[in-house]
Write a protein that holds these residues in place. Structure first.
Motif, PDB file in Angstrom:
ATOM      1  N   UNK A  33       1.580  -0.778  -5.207  1.00  0.00           N
ATOM      2  CA  UNK A  33       2.556  -0.616  -6.067  1.00  0.00           C
ATOM      3  C   UNK A  33       2.021  -2.475  -5.749  1.00  0.00           C
ATOM      4  N   UNK A  34       2.327  -3.386  -7.204  1.00  0.00           N
ATOM      5  CA  UNK A  34       2.197  -4.180  -8.002  1.00  0.00           C
ATOM      6  C   UNK A  34       3.521  -5.011  -8.247  1.00  0.00           C
ATOM      7  N   UNK A  75       0.795  -1.653   0.021  1.00  0.00           N
ATOM      8  CA  UNK A  75      -0.109  -0.141   0.285  1.00  0.00           C
ATOM      9  C   UNK A  75       1.002   1.020   0.345  1.00  0.00           C
ATOM     10  N   UNK A  76       0.376   2.559  -0.330  1.00  0.00           N
ATOM     11  CA  UNK A  76       0.662   3.659  -0.921  1.00  0.00           C
ATOM     12  C   UNK A  76      -0.057   4.661   0.300  1.00  0.00           C
ATOM     13  N   UNK A  77      -0.774   4.428  -0.674  1.00  0.00           N
ATOM     14  CA  UNK A  77      -2.085   5.448   0.848  1.00  0.00           C
ATOM     15  C   UNK A  77      -3.713   4.936   0.066  1.00  0.00           C
ATOM     16  N   UNK A  78      -4.548   5.849   0.749  1.00  0.00           N
ATOM     17  CA  UNK A  78      -5.301   5.765   0.776  1.00  0.00           C
ATOM     18  C   UNK A  78      -6.096   7.193  -0.005  1.00  0.00           C
ATOM     19  N   UNK A  98      -1.376   0.594  -9.255  1.00  0.00           N
ATOM     20  CA  UNK A  98      -2.935  -0.126  -9.252  1.00  0.00           C
ATOM     21  C   UNK A  98      -3.348   0.473  -7.927  1.00  0.00           C
ATOM     22  N   UNK A  99      -4.826   0.368  -8.523  1.00  0.00           N
ATOM     23  CA  UNK A  99      -6.104   1.110  -7.028  1.00  0.00           C
ATOM     24  C   UNK A  99      -6.696  -0.649  -7.325  1.00  0.00           C
ATOM     25  N   UNK A 100      -6.330  -0.479  -5.648  1.00  0.00           N
ATOM     26  CA  UNK A 100      -7.025  -1.212  -5.424  1.00  0.00           C
ATOM     27  C   UNK A 100      -7.794  -0.968  -3.989  1.00  0.00           C
ATOM     28  N   UNK A 101      -9.452  -1.564  -4.029  1.00  0.00           N
ATOM     29  CA  UNK A 101      -9.833  -2.021  -2.393  1.00  0.00           C
ATOM     30  C   UNK A 101      -9.749  -0.469  -1.605  1.00  0.00           C
TER      31      UNK A 101
END
Length: 132
Positions: free
Chosen positions: A94-95, A60-63, A86-89
């Motif tokens: 970063x993926x 995770x980077x940030x909300x 990516x954007x997830x949840x």
């Protein structure tokens, strides 16, 4: 490659922490410079089209509640050999993804460290904090 055994050994090697949730999900808490840490999750899944196991490494980077500079993130992605944003949840993450049969230990080490460093760099840039 037995990703679970490898990631447990690698966490010890770098002075991090390893946590296993089940046979397919684990976490490495990666120590970084200046006393910072970044959590990298590993998920083993079978790709439905190729019918081979994949490893998804994410951090995770940030909300998405923060003012995320999406254009800058996407432009920066071209410099990263393994990772993408990516954007997830409702999080910017970063993926890196690859088939397990294609990987060796050195590649996975590079992937984990690249994810940890880039996620942490962008987390600090966007939030000014060490959150994840």
């Amino acid at each position: 490659m037995d990703y679970r055994k490898f990631s447990q050994k690698y966490a010890e090697e770098i002075g991090g922490e390893f946590r296993e949730y089940d046979e397919t999900q684990s976490v490495i808490i990666v120590p970084l410079k200046n006393g910072r840490f970044q959590t990298v999750t590993g998920h083993i899944v079978t790709h439905s089209g190729y019918e081979r196991e994949l490893v998804h490494l994410k951090s995770k980077v940030c909300e998405l509640t923060y003012d995320v500079p999406f254009k800058e993130c996407l432009e920066a992605s071209k410099e990263y050999p393994y990772t993408k944003f990516i954007v997830e949840d409702d999080f910017l993450k970063v993926e890196a993804i690859n088939f397990l049969v294609n990987l060796n230990e050195n590649m996975v080490k590079e992937m984990i460290m690249e994810i940890a460093h880039h996620a942490d760099d962008w987390e600090l840039k966007i939030t000014g904090k060490d959150i994840h």
